[in-house]
Design a protein around this motif. Structure first.
Motif, mmCIF file in Angstrom:
data_model
loop_
_atom_site.group_PDB
_atom_site.id
_atom_site.type_symbol
_atom_site.label_atom_id
_atom_site.label_comp_id
_atom_site.label_asym_id
_atom_site.label_seq_id
_atom_site.Cartn_x
_atom_site.Cartn_y
_atom_site.Cartn_z
ATOM 1 N N LEU A 9 0.849 -1.178 0.000
ATOM 2 C CA LEU A 9 0.000 0.000 0.000
ATOM 3 C C LEU A 9 0.888 1.233 0.000
ATOM 4 C CD1 LEU A 9 -2.690 -1.189 2.559
ATOM 5 C CD2 LEU A 9 -3.027 -0.837 0.113
ATOM 6 N N PRO A 10 0.383 2.377 -0.462
ATOM 7 C CA PRO A 10 1.245 3.560 -0.615
ATOM 8 C C PRO A 10 1.804 4.106 0.687
ATOM 9 C CG PRO A 10 -1.053 4.071 -1.136
ATOM 10 C CD PRO A 10 -0.978 2.610 -0.940
ATOM 11 N N GLN A 11 2.968 4.695 0.578
ATOM 12 C CA GLN A 11 3.608 5.338 1.722
ATOM 13 C C GLN A 11 3.089 6.762 1.854
ATOM 14 O OE1 GLN A 11 7.862 5.567 1.421
ATOM 15 N NE2 GLN A 11 8.110 6.602 3.393
ATOM 16 N N PHE A 12 2.760 7.131 3.079
ATOM 17 C CA PHE A 12 2.266 8.471 3.381
ATOM 18 C C PHE A 12 3.492 9.362 3.608
ATOM 19 C CE2 PHE A 12 -1.719 10.350 5.658
ATOM 20 C CZ PHE A 12 -1.535 11.555 5.020
ATOM 21 N N ILE A 13 3.725 10.291 2.702
ATOM 22 C CA ILE A 13 4.927 11.124 2.751
ATOM 23 C C ILE A 13 4.670 12.375 3.584
ATOM 24 C CG2 ILE A 13 6.572 12.438 1.346
ATOM 25 C CD1 ILE A 13 5.917 10.490 -0.948
ATOM 26 N N ALA A 14 5.659 12.766 4.386
ATOM 27 C CA ALA A 14 5.559 13.969 5.214
ATOM 28 C C ALA A 14 5.282 15.188 4.345
ATOM 29 C CB ALA A 14 6.846 14.164 6.013
ATOM 30 N N GLY A 15 4.383 16.041 4.816
ATOM 31 C CA GLY A 15 4.032 17.240 4.068
ATOM 32 C C GLY A 15 2.926 17.026 3.058
ATOM 33 N N ARG A 90 2.264 22.203 5.656
ATOM 34 C CA ARG A 90 3.461 23.047 5.523
ATOM 35 C C ARG A 90 4.408 22.872 6.696
ATOM 36 N NH1 ARG A 90 0.412 28.401 3.006
ATOM 37 N NH2 ARG A 90 0.594 27.757 0.818
ATOM 38 N N GLU A 91 3.878 22.366 7.816
ATOM 39 C CA GLU A 91 4.727 22.058 8.973
ATOM 40 C C GLU A 91 5.409 20.700 8.826
ATOM 41 O OE1 GLU A 91 2.219 22.254 12.385
ATOM 42 O OE2 GLU A 91 1.950 24.436 12.284
ATOM 43 N N GLY A 92 5.113 20.005 7.725
ATOM 44 C CA GLY A 92 5.745 18.716 7.471
ATOM 45 C C GLY A 92 4.985 17.532 8.035
ATOM 46 N N LYS A 93 3.741 17.740 8.424
ATOM 47 C CA LYS A 93 2.924 16.651 8.969
ATOM 48 C C LYS A 93 2.324 15.801 7.843
ATOM 49 C CE LYS A 93 3.062 18.037 13.362
ATOM 50 N NZ LYS A 93 3.852 19.281 13.223
ATOM 51 N N ARG A 94 2.094 14.539 8.153
ATOM 52 C CA ARG A 94 1.284 13.681 7.281
ATOM 53 C C ARG A 94 -0.170 13.921 7.692
ATOM 54 N NH1 ARG A 94 5.732 11.094 9.117
ATOM 55 N NH2 ARG A 94 7.159 10.196 7.565
ATOM 56 N N VAL A 95 -0.899 14.632 6.883
ATOM 57 C CA VAL A 95 -2.227 15.098 7.275
ATOM 58 C C VAL A 95 -3.303 14.229 6.629
ATOM 59 C CG1 VAL A 95 -3.796 17.064 7.375
ATOM 60 C CG2 VAL A 95 -1.312 17.443 7.395
ATOM 61 N N LEU A 96 -4.101 13.612 7.468
ATOM 62 C CA LEU A 96 -5.221 12.799 6.993
ATOM 63 C C LEU A 96 -6.518 13.567 7.192
ATOM 64 C CD1 LEU A 96 -6.690 10.273 6.038
ATOM 65 C CD2 LEU A 96 -6.409 9.308 8.347
ATOM 66 N N ARG A 97 -7.156 13.914 6.098
ATOM 67 C CA ARG A 97 -8.489 14.526 6.150
ATOM 68 C C ARG A 97 -9.486 13.396 6.000
ATOM 69 N NH1 ARG A 97 -12.449 16.706 7.681
ATOM 70 N NH2 ARG A 97 -13.572 18.377 6.638
ATOM 71 N N LEU A 98 -10.038 12.971 7.133
ATOM 72 C CA LEU A 98 -10.886 11.785 7.173
ATOM 73 C C LEU A 98 -12.353 12.190 7.129
ATOM 74 C CD1 LEU A 98 -10.554 8.692 7.434
ATOM 75 C CD2 LEU A 98 -10.861 8.966 9.899
ATOM 76 N N LYS A 99 -13.044 11.702 6.107
ATOM 77 C CA LYS A 99 -14.423 12.120 5.878
ATOM 78 C C LYS A 99 -15.370 10.932 5.948
ATOM 79 C CE LYS A 99 -13.489 16.066 2.884
ATOM 80 N NZ LYS A 99 -14.464 16.937 3.557
ATOM 81 N N GLY A 100 -16.567 11.172 6.473
ATOM 82 C CA GLY A 100 -17.578 10.135 6.454
ATOM 83 C C GLY A 100 -17.986 9.847 5.022
ATOM 84 N N GLY A 101 -18.273 8.577 4.736
ATOM 85 C CA GLY A 101 -18.696 8.210 3.387
ATOM 86 C C GLY A 101 -17.567 8.335 2.389
ATOM 87 N N ASP A 102 -17.831 9.033 1.288
ATOM 88 C CA ASP A 102 -16.852 9.249 0.228
ATOM 89 C C ASP A 102 -16.532 10.731 0.136
ATOM 90 O OD1 ASP A 102 -15.728 7.958 -2.559
ATOM 91 O OD2 ASP A 102 -16.385 10.036 -2.823
ATOM 92 N N PRO A 103 -15.257 11.094 -0.019
ATOM 93 C CA PRO A 103 -14.889 12.521 -0.035
ATOM 94 C C PRO A 103 -15.542 13.325 -1.153
ATOM 95 C CG PRO A 103 -12.939 11.142 0.190
ATOM 96 C CD PRO A 103 -14.075 10.234 -0.136
ATOM 97 N N PHE A 104 -15.827 12.646 -2.276
ATOM 98 C CA PHE A 104 -16.336 13.357 -3.441
ATOM 99 C C PHE A 104 -17.844 13.192 -3.645
ATOM 100 C CE2 PHE A 104 -12.218 13.774 -6.196
ATOM 101 C CZ PHE A 104 -11.687 14.622 -5.243
ATOM 102 N N VAL A 105 -18.542 12.588 -2.695
ATOM 103 C CA VAL A 105 -20.001 12.466 -2.778
ATOM 104 C C VAL A 105 -20.602 13.320 -1.666
ATOM 105 C CG1 VAL A 105 -21.997 10.920 -2.759
ATOM 106 C CG2 VAL A 105 -19.835 10.145 -3.738
ATOM 107 N N PHE A 106 -20.977 14.546 -2.002
ATOM 108 C CA PHE A 106 -21.526 15.506 -1.046
ATOM 109 C C PHE A 106 -20.623 15.675 0.181
ATOM 110 C CE2 PHE A 106 -25.372 13.583 -3.101
ATOM 111 C CZ PHE A 106 -25.640 14.648 -3.943
ATOM 112 N N GLY A 107 -19.312 15.535 -0.038
ATOM 113 C CA GLY A 107 -18.372 15.621 1.068
ATOM 114 C C GLY A 107 -17.431 16.815 1.006
ATOM 115 N N PHE A 123 -1.196 15.940 -2.662
ATOM 116 C CA PHE A 123 -2.276 15.206 -2.005
ATOM 117 C C PHE A 123 -2.684 13.984 -2.828
ATOM 118 C CE2 PHE A 123 -4.474 17.894 -4.988
ATOM 119 C CZ PHE A 123 -5.571 17.133 -5.416
ATOM 120 N N ARG A 124 -3.425 13.104 -2.169
ATOM 121 C CA ARG A 124 -4.064 11.971 -2.836
ATOM 122 C C ARG A 124 -5.491 11.857 -2.327
ATOM 123 N NH1 ARG A 124 -0.588 6.547 -3.678
ATOM 124 N NH2 ARG A 124 -2.461 6.184 -4.908
#
Length: 273
Positions: A9-15, A90-107, A123-124
């Motif tokens: 599975l993909p590696q989560f890169i800092a930033g 920008r602080e170099g964190k691995r930032v996860l924006r976790l959304k209910g359901g699907d991010p692109f369906v009314f999210g 981003f991904r």
């Protein structure tokens, strides 16, 4: 868990920022990409509809920050959430924006992705199972069924300013698909039902309210389009609720988990006689 998989599975890169769908609530519906993101993220900005059991998969030391938005309740504005996400990256964190359901369906994931592009933040996006499909399925409603309907229409119940969408052509919507699935519609559901009936839908058409879809708190309430107001008042139905309109709702009488269990128990009882 992910370490035992026969593929990488993909590696989560800092930033970087990952926009990930956590599904409708049942932690069993998390994707492997979501679990992988939770295991690597340094900072998790999660929505109100993300089930807290999912957050238990976060790596030790990860910061969990509530960034949910619920109608009528105090919450961060979208711009504040977006700025927070960009600042952390920008602080170099691995930032996860976790959304209910699907991010692109009314999210609003599309808005956030465009903001990340403008800010030059890599981003991904990883999809999630949306409540408009999973909720009906858990209630015994297939949103498509070749003997009943070959199309389904997913709609939001409010515009960006919180009102019923002004761009909707209700006559066209009423004719567009045999099955309608509404997200975030409870605030205006009386008006929506009236508009659908005026647009040509029958007042006795089956309707299902599915609250807290796929979770242990899921409740379902069956009614008719013309009796929506009475049903809401009788059962005190509140968000988060998916509303399904169409003949497929009647299949829940046979396909809901309770109905299937009762039928199997009756069959076993008859065999034992």
């Amino acid at each position: 868990m992910t370490a035992d998989l026969p593929f990488k599975l993909p590696q989560f890169i800092a930033g970087h920022v990952w926009l990930v769908g956590a599904g409708p609530g049942d932690p069993g519906l998390l994707t492997l990409h979501c679990v992988n993101a939770l295991k690597q993220a340094d900072h998790i900005l999660y929505d109100a509809l993300v089930d807290h059991s999912c957050l238990k998969l976060a790596k030790q030391g990860a910061i969990l920050e509530f960034a949910g938005k619920r109608g009528g309740k105090p919450s961060l504005k979208q711009q504040e959430i977006t700025e927070r996400m960009i600042c952390l990256a920008r602080e170099g964190k691995r930032v996860l924006r976790l959304k209910g359901g699907d991010p692109f369906v009314f999210g609003r994931g599309g808005e956030e992705a465009l903001a990340l592009i403008e800010a030059h933040i890599p981003f991904r996006v990883f999809p999630g199972i949306t409540a408009g499909i999973a909720g009906p399925a858990y209630a015994g409603i297939p949103v498509t069924h070749r003997s009943i309907n070959h199309s389904v229409l997913f709609l939001t119940g409010h515009d960006a300013d919180g009102t019923v969408p002004k761009s909707f052509d209700w006559k066209a919507i009423s004719r567009a698909a045999p099955v309608l699935v509404f997200y975030m519609a409870m605030k205006h559901i009386d008006e929506i039902a009236d508009d659908l009936i005026k647009g040509g839908r029958k007042s006795d058409e089956p309707v299902m309210f599915i609250t807290h879809a796929t979770t242990s708190n899921q409740r379902i309430y069956k009614t008719e389009l013309g009796h929506i107001k009475q049903t809401i008042k009788e059962h005190d139905i509140e968000p988060p609720t998916i509303v399904v309109v169409g003949k497929v709702v009647s299949l829940a009488d046979k396909l809901s988990p309770d109905s299937v269990t009762d039928e199997l128990e009756d069959e076993l009882d008859n065999r034992s006689l």
